[in-house]
Design an enzyme around this catalytic site. Structure first.
Site, short mmCIF file in Angstrom:
data_model
loop_
_atom_site.label_atom_id
_atom_site.label_comp_id
_atom_site.label_asym_id
_atom_site.label_seq_id
_atom_site.Cartn_x
_atom_site.Cartn_y
_atom_site.Cartn_z
N THR A 110 0.86 -1.25 0.01
CA THR A 110 0.14 0.03 0.09
C THR A 110 1.02 1.11 0.02
OG1 THR A 110 -1.68 -1.08 1.23
CG2 THR A 110 -1.73 1.26 1.24
N SER A 112 -1.20 4.20 -4.77
CA SER A 112 -1.75 3.08 -5.51
C SER A 112 -1.97 1.84 -4.36
CB SER A 112 -0.74 2.71 -6.49
OG SER A 112 0.42 2.29 -5.98
N VAL A 113 -2.48 0.89 -4.65
CA VAL A 113 -2.52 -0.18 -3.85
C VAL A 113 -2.02 -1.47 -4.95
CG1 VAL A 113 -4.05 -1.88 -2.48
CG2 VAL A 113 -4.46 0.60 -2.49
N ASP A 133 11.87 10.22 -8.14
CA ASP A 133 11.28 9.74 -6.93
C ASP A 133 12.10 8.59 -6.44
OD1 ASP A 133 10.11 9.69 -4.50
OD2 ASP A 133 8.16 8.54 -4.93
#
Length: 507
Positions: free
Chosen positions: A248, A252-253, A390
């Protein structure tokens, strides 16, 4: 003519002959006769009281005096007059919202009219009752009280206070107002309006939370639309079954599933479903990653959140495809369905590969991981023409002795207005992590930036502010150069071939 005959005739009256005068009697005899006849007609039998004593004469009002009987008759007449007055008042007002009261013309006071008053209650002397505060007081009728000196209107403080307390029962069931503990509560208009406004705000907030819960992807749950898309994948044979949530994140999941089959390409035995959350709570500060990307600039829409989420999924699909062709270790794209991206699973037997932050590596393996990360960053910038934007130890996995790169939905090209700033931030995260893990060969953030970009920005006194100023100046020159050439938007590279979409897409 005989005078005696005239004298013998009885004079005639126009209203008839006058009968003999009835003997005089008192009101007591009249009332006694009426009472006796009434008792005889109704056959009323006086019964004894619970104590066993017969009802005595002193239990009835004293009717021996004519004055008392006259007052009783007058009282009955006044009540009948008041009843007639009420009927006239009701007929006069009708259905009008503005009514006129005839209370001032009443003959009997409301509290004295025990037979006709509808609001009459038994009076109790509670002046010396220690529990009188726990008993709610009755609200007096509006109008004149007594001889007209005291006036009670609808604006009376006590009347309004008790009425506001009673109106709290109309609040929503989830608002607990209590029962007042039997106390005589009086809420002022200001307090009541504040409570009413708070109740209304809470109802609206609860409705918004329910709406968000029903139409958004939560931490480990999906909304009905996303669940329907996942069911369609299983029914189409793309997936055998979906096992559960394995990760998680902010945006998003990720779910683990067993792969099925596709006509265009084989499906791995284990796949990962990356479901982008359908709320933009985490994307409010991340729109700059996509709105300035020339590949999606024309399609970016701030007004439609679901379209923005689909662009994020599509952007990660393009970036993964470009990275895979350049030989970067990353998941393989299997299928894109709206905001659901199906990729190959990095792990084995339902166990995902650990993040570089969590894994415990030997010094040699850590040194190997550093060189792999340096090579991946160079491949991204030089071969894929991408900046991760990132990159950190949380977005790199360690599996089968290799570093795997994930989460590239925010990756941009170096020509992005903030591309070099994102690259410098990635270099700082990587350099800081490996230096803390004891890798002596780890370059500084400035040398790592130059090694990846090949721009050879002068380091000088290694002042970060000065270095960032040079980077911003380079970005400005690149942007001016692009504008002079007239290339405001760029087409998607032909190398970015899209993976197959679901044939029964709802789009």
């Amino acid at each position: 003519m005989d005078q005696s005959g005239l004298a013998a005739e009885t004079p005639k009256k126009p209203w008839g002959p006058v009968g003999p005068a009835a003997p005089s009697c008192s009101l007591t005899d009249v009332m006694s006769e009426q009472l006796a006849s009434q008792l005889d007609e109704e056959n009323i039998v006086f019964t004894s009281d619970p104590a066993g004593d017969l009802l005595l004469a002193q239990d009835f009002p004293d009717t021996a005096s004519d004055l008392m009987l006259a007052q009783m008759l007058q009282m009955q007449f006044d009540r009948e007059f008041d009843d007639q007055l009420r009927r006239e008042e009701k007929k006069f007002n009708g259905d009008s919202k503005v009514s006129i009261s005839f209370e001032n013309y009443r003959m009997v006071h409301p509290y004295e009219d025990s037979d006709s008053s509808e609001d009459e209650v038994d009076w109790q002397d509670t002046r010396r009752d220690p529990y009188r505060a726990e008993r709610p007081q009755t609200t007096p009728r509006r109008g004149f009280s007594g001889k007209g000196k005291n006036i009670t209107t609808k604006h009376d403080e006590d009347t309004c206070g008790r009425k506001n307390t009673a109106r709290m029962e109309n609040f929503a069931p989830e608002v607990q107002v209590g029962d007042g503990l039997g106390m005589d509560l009086k809420l002022s208009n200001q307090v009541f309006n504040s409570l009413k406004q708070h109740c209304h705000s809470e109802q609206r907030r609860s409705a918004r939370l329910h709406e968000k819960k029903e139409h958004s992807t939560a931490e480990q749950a999906v909304d009905p639309r996303t669940r329907l898309l996942m069911y369609k994948m299983v029914n189409a044979g793309v997936l055998e079954n979906i096992n559960g949530c394995i990760s998680t994140g902010k945006e998003s999941v990720v779910f683990h599933a067993d792969g099925g089959s596709l006509e265009e390409q084989p499906v791995p035995n284990e796949v990962a479903l990356k479901v982008f959350k359908t709320t933009l709570n985490e994307f409010k500060n991340r729109d700059r990653y996509i709105k300035d990307d020339y590949r999606f600039k024309d399609r970016y829409s701030r007004l439609n959140p679901r379209k923005v989420i689909r662009l994020w999924a599509e952007k990660e699909m393009h970036n993964l495809t470009r990275m895979k062709k350049a030989g970067v270790s990353c998941p393989d794209v299997v299928l894109l369905k709206k905001h659901i991206l199906v990729m190959s699973f990095i792990g084995k037997d339902h166990v995902p590969a650990p993040k570089l932050k969590e894994v415990q590596l030997s010094p040699e393996d850590m040194k190997t991981a550093y060189h792999q990360v340096l090579q991946i960053m160079q491949q991204l910038y030089q071969d894929c023409n991408l900046v991760h934007a990132d990159l950190s130890e949380y977005n790199m996995l360690w599996f089968e002795g290799k570093v795997w790169l994930i989460d590239v939905s925010q990756s941009v090209e170096p020509t992005h207005p903030h591309g070099l700033e994102f690259l410098f931030r990635d270099c700082r995260n990587v350099a800081t992590f490996f230096q803390r893990r004891g890798v002596t060969e780890a370059l500084s953030v400035y040398d790592l930036f130059n090694a990846v970009s090949g721009l050879n920005v002068p380091v000088g006194a290694e002042d970060e502010a000065q270095f960032m100023a040079e980077i911003v100046a380079l970005e400005k020159r690149n942007e001016d150069h692009v504008q002079r050439r007239g290339k405001k938007t760029f087409p998607v590279s032909s190398d970015d071939s899209d993976p197959p979409l679901n044939p029964d897409s709802d789009d």
